[in-house]
Write a protein that holds these residues in place. Structure first.
Motif, PDB file in Angstrom:
ATOM      1  N   LEU A 273      30.890   7.395  31.030  1.00  0.00           N
ATOM      2  CA  LEU A 273      31.129   7.270  32.465  1.00  0.00           C
ATOM      3  C   LEU A 273      30.679   8.531  33.210  1.00  0.00           C
ATOM      4  O   LEU A 273      30.018   8.455  34.250  1.00  0.00           O
ATOM      5  N   ILE A 274      31.028   9.690  32.654  1.00  0.00           N
ATOM      6  CA  ILE A 274      30.609  10.961  33.263  1.00  0.00           C
ATOM      7  C   ILE A 274      29.101  11.049  33.304  1.00  0.00           C
ATOM      8  O   ILE A 274      28.501  11.511  34.288  1.00  0.00           O
ATOM      9  N   GLU A 275      28.473  10.571  32.244  1.00  0.00           N
ATOM     10  CA  GLU A 275      27.007  10.585  32.186  1.00  0.00           C
ATOM     11  C   GLU A 275      26.416   9.749  33.325  1.00  0.00           C
ATOM     12  O   GLU A 275      25.465  10.173  33.992  1.00  0.00           O
ATOM     13  N   TYR A 276      26.993   8.593  33.596  1.00  0.00           N
ATOM     14  CA  TYR A 276      26.478   7.740  34.662  1.00  0.00           C
ATOM     15  C   TYR A 276      26.690   8.354  36.042  1.00  0.00           C
ATOM     16  O   TYR A 276      25.836   8.226  36.926  1.00  0.00           O
ATOM     17  N   ILE A 277      27.822   8.978  36.223  1.00  0.00           N
ATOM     18  CA  ILE A 277      28.072   9.651  37.506  1.00  0.00           C
ATOM     19  C   ILE A 277      27.029  10.742  37.730  1.00  0.00           C
ATOM     20  O   ILE A 277      26.504  10.916  38.835  1.00  0.00           O
ATOM     21  N   ASN A 278      26.745  11.494  36.681  1.00  0.00           N
ATOM     22  CA  ASN A 278      25.732  12.551  36.786  1.00  0.00           C
ATOM     23  C   ASN A 278      24.349  11.977  37.072  1.00  0.00           C
ATOM     24  O   ASN A 278      23.531  12.597  37.763  1.00  0.00           O
ATOM     25  N   ILE A 279      24.077  10.786  36.534  1.00  0.00           N
ATOM     26  CA  ILE A 279      22.789  10.148  36.792  1.00  0.00           C
ATOM     27  C   ILE A 279      22.659   9.797  38.272  1.00  0.00           C
ATOM     28  O   ILE A 279      21.647  10.089  38.916  1.00  0.00           O
ATOM     29  N   VAL A 280      23.680   9.173  38.805  1.00  0.00           N
ATOM     30  CA  VAL A 280      23.622   8.706  40.187  1.00  0.00           C
ATOM     31  C   VAL A 280      23.425   9.853  41.168  1.00  0.00           C
ATOM     32  O   VAL A 280      22.623   9.765  42.100  1.00  0.00           O
ATOM     33  N   PHE A 281      24.160  10.962  40.929  1.00  0.00           N
ATOM     34  CA  PHE A 281      24.119  12.055  41.904  1.00  0.00           C
ATOM     35  C   PHE A 281      23.341  13.277  41.420  1.00  0.00           C
ATOM     36  O   PHE A 281      23.320  14.303  42.106  1.00  0.00           O
ATOM     37  N   LEU A 282      22.683  13.162  40.244  1.00  0.00           N
ATOM     38  CA  LEU A 282      21.872  14.261  39.708  1.00  0.00           C
ATOM     39  C   LEU A 282      22.624  15.593  39.739  1.00  0.00           C
ATOM     40  O   LEU A 282      22.045  16.651  40.001  1.00  0.00           O
ATOM     41  N   ARG A 283      23.899  15.494  39.453  1.00  0.00           N
ATOM     42  CA  ARG A 283      24.763  16.667  39.604  1.00  0.00           C
ATOM     43  C   ARG A 283      24.337  17.821  38.700  1.00  0.00           C
ATOM     44  O   ARG A 283      24.248  18.968  39.127  1.00  0.00           O
ATOM     45  N   GLU A 284      24.037  17.515  37.431  1.00  0.00           N
ATOM     46  CA  GLU A 284      23.690  18.580  36.496  1.00  0.00           C
ATOM     47  C   GLU A 284      22.338  19.205  36.824  1.00  0.00           C
ATOM     48  O   GLU A 284      22.159  20.418  36.681  1.00  0.00           O
ATOM     49  N   LEU A 285      21.391  18.386  37.274  1.00  0.00           N
ATOM     50  CA  LEU A 285      20.068  18.921  37.595  1.00  0.00           C
ATOM     51  C   LEU A 285      20.141  19.855  38.806  1.00  0.00           C
ATOM     52  O   LEU A 285      19.473  20.896  38.847  1.00  0.00           O
ATOM     53  N   ILE A 286      20.954  19.470  39.775  1.00  0.00           N
ATOM     54  CA  ILE A 286      21.130  20.323  40.957  1.00  0.00           C
ATOM     55  C   ILE A 286      21.792  21.629  40.565  1.00  0.00           C
ATOM     56  O   ILE A 286      21.352  22.720  40.946  1.00  0.00           O
ATOM     57  N   ASN A 287      22.874  21.528  39.778  1.00  0.00           N
ATOM     58  CA  ASN A 287      23.566  22.747  39.334  1.00  0.00           C
ATOM     59  C   ASN A 287      22.684  23.611  38.437  1.00  0.00           C
ATOM     60  O   ASN A 287      22.755  24.836  38.464  1.00  0.00           O
ATOM     61  N   TYR A 288      21.855  22.941  37.641  1.00  0.00           N
ATOM     62  CA  TYR A 288      20.943  23.688  36.772  1.00  0.00           C
ATOM     63  C   TYR A 288      19.986  24.542  37.607  1.00  0.00           C
ATOM     64  O   TYR A 288      19.741  25.709  37.286  1.00  0.00           O
ATOM     65  N   GLU A 289      19.444  23.960  38.671  1.00  0.00           N
ATOM     66  CA  GLU A 289      18.523  24.706  39.532  1.00  0.00           C
ATOM     67  C   GLU A 289      19.236  25.874  40.209  1.00  0.00           C
ATOM     68  O   GLU A 289      18.705  26.990  40.277  1.00  0.00           O
ATOM     69  N   LYS A 290      20.444  25.621  40.700  1.00  0.00           N
ATOM     70  CA  LYS A 290      21.203  26.693  41.342  1.00  0.00           C
ATOM     71  C   LYS A 290      21.513  27.810  40.351  1.00  0.00           C
ATOM     72  O   LYS A 290      21.379  29.003  40.650  1.00  0.00           O
ATOM     73  N   MET A 291      21.916  27.401  39.153  1.00  0.00           N
ATOM     74  CA  MET A 291      22.300  28.367  38.127  1.00  0.00           C
ATOM     75  C   MET A 291      21.092  29.178  37.664  1.00  0.00           C
ATOM     76  O   MET A 291      21.182  30.401  37.486  1.00  0.00           O
ATOM     77  N   SER A 292      19.969  28.518  37.486  1.00  0.00           N
ATOM     78  CA  SER A 292      18.766  29.221  37.033  1.00  0.00           C
ATOM     79  C   SER A 292      18.354  30.289  38.040  1.00  0.00           C
ATOM     80  O   SER A 292      18.026  31.424  37.669  1.00  0.00           O
ATOM     81  N   ASN A 293      18.392  29.920  39.314  1.00  0.00           N
ATOM     82  CA  ASN A 293      18.043  30.888  40.350  1.00  0.00           C
ATOM     83  C   ASN A 293      19.026  32.046  40.389  1.00  0.00           C
ATOM     84  O   ASN A 293      18.649  33.211  40.529  1.00  0.00           O
ATOM     85  N   MET A 294      20.305  31.710  40.236  1.00  0.00           N
ATOM     86  CA  MET A 294      21.330  32.751  40.313  1.00  0.00           C
ATOM     87  C   MET A 294      21.271  33.700  39.117  1.00  0.00           C
ATOM     88  O   MET A 294      21.484  34.912  39.259  1.00  0.00           O
ATOM     89  N   LEU A 295      20.968  33.160  37.940  1.00  0.00           N
ATOM     90  CA  LEU A 295      20.892  34.020  36.753  1.00  0.00           C
ATOM     91  C   LEU A 295      19.763  35.039  36.870  1.00  0.00           C
ATOM     92  O   LEU A 295      19.859  36.144  36.337  1.00  0.00           O
ATOM     93  N   ILE A 296      18.700  34.659  37.558  1.00  0.00           N
ATOM     94  CA  ILE A 296      17.616  35.605  37.778  1.00  0.00           C
ATOM     95  C   ILE A 296      18.006  36.646  38.817  1.00  0.00           C
ATOM     96  O   ILE A 296      17.802  37.846  38.640  1.00  0.00           O
ATOM     97  N   GLU A 297      18.624  36.186  39.910  1.00  0.00           N
ATOM     98  CA  GLU A 297      18.984  37.092  41.002  1.00  0.00           C
ATOM     99  C   GLU A 297      20.167  37.988  40.659  1.00  0.00           C
ATOM    100  O   GLU A 297      20.235  39.145  41.095  1.00  0.00           O
ATOM    101  N   LYS A 298      21.113  37.458  39.879  1.00  0.00           N
ATOM    102  CA  LYS A 298      22.368  38.176  39.614  1.00  0.00           C
ATOM    103  C   LYS A 298      22.576  38.451  38.131  1.00  0.00           C
ATOM    104  O   LYS A 298      23.718  38.444  37.648  1.00  0.00           O
ATOM    105  N   ASN A 299      21.496  38.705  37.398  1.00  0.00           N
ATOM    106  CA  ASN A 299      21.655  38.875  35.949  1.00  0.00           C
ATOM    107  C   ASN A 299      22.521  40.079  35.595  1.00  0.00           C
ATOM    108  O   ASN A 299      23.215  40.089  34.580  1.00  0.00           O
ATOM    109  N   LYS A 300      22.523  41.126  36.410  1.00  0.00           N
ATOM    110  CA  LYS A 300      23.362  42.301  36.141  1.00  0.00           C
ATOM    111  C   LYS A 300      24.840  41.944  36.213  1.00  0.00           C
ATOM    112  O   LYS A 300      25.640  42.405  35.392  1.00  0.00           O
TER     113      LYS A 300
END
Length: 560
Positions: free
Chosen positions: A272-299
């Motif tokens: 069920l969680i997997e389907y919710i993530n599919i509909v709203f692309l929640r993990e992909l959005i968070n992944y993009e935010k996280m990737s950007n933040m890890l580069i900017e705030k790695n320290k």
């Protein structure tokens, strides 16, 4: 429409209830384990892959600090330091065990830092209530050895192409479709259905590329959440660590609201969680935010990782001290020259040997140790080397007294032929010794431990070359502790090395070792007699002794 929303709410409630029940059970098990105490710790089992991931932070740190001294692979393997790490490691988290591993491989040369470690080790050892609170929080965080966490903190600064806006537009389409349905149900359903199909394709296509990263990101978020819980405990003795956490949190406040699943695990709730993530692309959005933040705030992320790792590893060291029969904190002296101190080691024992025989020695400079096989020479070398490492890392020596300079530590002991590089034992050993010679400088004294130097070549060249290598080391800023069967070296080098030996007795056809170091060179040679004790025929033993006596008398070997 109202019925659909109702069904969704019921499903969400069921998912929440199941998750809460699972968490309550896990938390109860963790509390029960922690309450049983350090004395009932079950030794963890490791495989080769576990040790590779545990060494991840160390490998990244060593690359980033190329000019700093770390315990190298030869020394680490010679001394069985993986086994010592396992013995100490009762950390609760991945940052904890990775930090502890690096701690054992990165000796300190700063008394203030070592004293600070000792202060917190003592605090956790003496304050059970506070320690259990922190231990409980870290145990809930747990370990994720399949994730390479610190790789993200050590990535070089740079920009990446982000798909964040694209994912946000796609994620909004199902909601837009439902909204349009209030005006025109047919068009609305078409938009909603079409967007779900597109999002499903996008989700599975993109997630297959980043699934391992999602696991790592999810664990990084958990590290941050649990470090915030430690901060809220407001333990005064952790003030410096709390201050670092607060400063790091300033730039990453929103990160705690993100989450990533690691797959549906085959359960209804997971699907069920997997389907919710599919509909709203929640993990992909968070992944993009996280990737950007890890580069900017790695320290900032690196600081949080290291604070959690330090606290967890120091608790493990406190537990290790509790399990020891005795230990001491070392007296370490800053020396530019090795001759600025007298080195005193009293009742040292090896951490991996049960009921180990303690040994004491006072050294002014390099020493040469002789004695028969199995008498204790190699064990003594390892005991001293390990305790020097432990003294400069976890500020804990298995001894009654331990006084020496800060050292760079090297060994050349348990070497093997390198069949992959087509190198003989002799070549491998000469390379090993060369790295020690190259390490010597006037800033920090080197101490090296050499077992059976140049054993891979013939007697004449071995003694000749060995004497010059050992002499070169000790005439420079290096304390050399060497074990050898070549008694000739004790005479050649007696101006430069103090002689010690280990001995044994043969009584009633049995070998008796005392495993204690004695002053002076070995005066007896029992290798041939040991053949008889071990069941060789008297013809072999007597003939071997006769030929040995002949050579010692005439300097010539008798031709068969």
């Amino acid at each position: 429409m109202g019925a659909i929303i109702g069904y969704i709410l019921i499903v969400i409630v069921l998912v929440t209830v199941v998750s809460l029940g699972s968490n309550i059970k896990r938390n109860r098990e963790i509390k029960e384990r922690i309450e049983r105490g350090w004395e009932n710790v079950v030794e963890e089992k490791y495989n080769e892959e576990d040790l590779k991931t545990i060494a991840e932070y160390f490998n990244n740190r060593r690359k980033a600090k190329e000019k700093e001294f770390f315990i190298d692979e030869i020394t680490w393997n010679d001394l069985s330091m993986n086994s010592i790490f396992k013995k100490i490691n009762i950390t609760e988290s991945s940052p904890g065990e990775q930090y502890l591993y690096n701690m054992l491989r990165e000796p300190l040369y700063d008394e203030k830092k070592l004293k600070e470690r000792d202060r917190l080790i003592n605090f956790f050892g003496e304050h059970e209530e506070e320690r259990k609170k922190i231990q409980y929080i870290l145990a809930k965080l747990g370990k994720a050895r399949e994730c390479f966490i610190s790789d993200y903190f050590y990535k070089k600064d740079g920009k990446r192409k982000s798909s964040l806006m694209y994912y946000r537009i796609l994620s909004a389409m199902p909601i837009i479709g439902l909204a349009v349905a209030f005006l025109n149900i047919h068009i609305g359903i078409m938009i909603a259905f079409g967007s779900v199909v597109v999002n499903m394709y996008t989700y599975y296509t993109e997630k297959s590329k980043i699934s391992h990263n999602l696991q790592a990101f999810n664990y990084i978020i958990q590290i941050i959440k649990h470090s915030d819980l430690i901060l809220k405990e407001d333990i005064k003795e952790l003030d410096d660590y709390n201050r670092k956490l607060k400063e790091a949190f300033q730039g990453i406040k929103d990160i705690k609201n993100k989450s990533f699943s690691s797959g549906n695990n085959g359960t209804d709730v997971g699907i069920l969680i997997e389907y919710i993530n599919i509909v709203f692309l929640r993990e992909l959005i968070n992944y993009e935010k996280m990737s950007n933040m890890l580069i900017e705030k790695n320290k900032e992320f690196k600081i949080i990782f290291e604070v959690i790792g330090s606290i967890d590893s120091l608790m493990a060291i406190a537990a290790y001290r509790k399990r020891l029969n005795y230990y001491t904190t070392p007296e370490l002296i800053k020396c530019n020259n090795k001759q600025e101190a007298i080195y005193n080691f009293e009742d040292m024992i090896h951490p991996l040997i049960g009921e180990a025989i303690p040994n004491s020695i006072e050294m002014k400079d390099s020493i040469l140790i002789t004695g028969s096989n199995a008498s204790g020479k190699s064990t003594f070398l390892k005991t001293l080397a390990i305790n020097i490492i432990l003294g400069q890392t976890i500020y804990t020596c298995l001894a009654k007294e331990f006084k020496c300079c800060y050292f760079k530590i090297y060994t050349s002991m348990a070497l093997k032929d390198d069949i992959f590089n087509n190198e003989s034992y002799y070549i491998v050993e000469t390379r090993s010794l060369k790295r020690i010679i190259d390490s010597v400088n006037r800033e920090v004294p080197t101490i090296c431990f050499v077992d059976e130097i140049l054993r891979g070549t013939n007697t004449v060249e071995r003694i000749s070359a060995s004497s010059q290598v050992l002499k070169h080391l000790t005439l420079n800023n290096c304390i050399c502790v060497a074990a050898t069967h070549d008694v000739e070296l004790t005479h050649i080098l007696e101006r430069y090395f103090t002689n010690y030996h280990f001995q044994e007795k043969i009584e009633n056809n049995e070998i008796i070792f005392d495993y204690r170091i004695h002053e002076g060179r070995a005066t007896t040679q029992n290798a041939i007699k040991l053949l008889g004790v071990l069941g060789y025929s008297s013809a072999i033993v007597e003939k071997a002794q006769e030929k040995a006596n002949k050579f010692l008398s005439d300097g010539l070997w008798e031709i068969e």
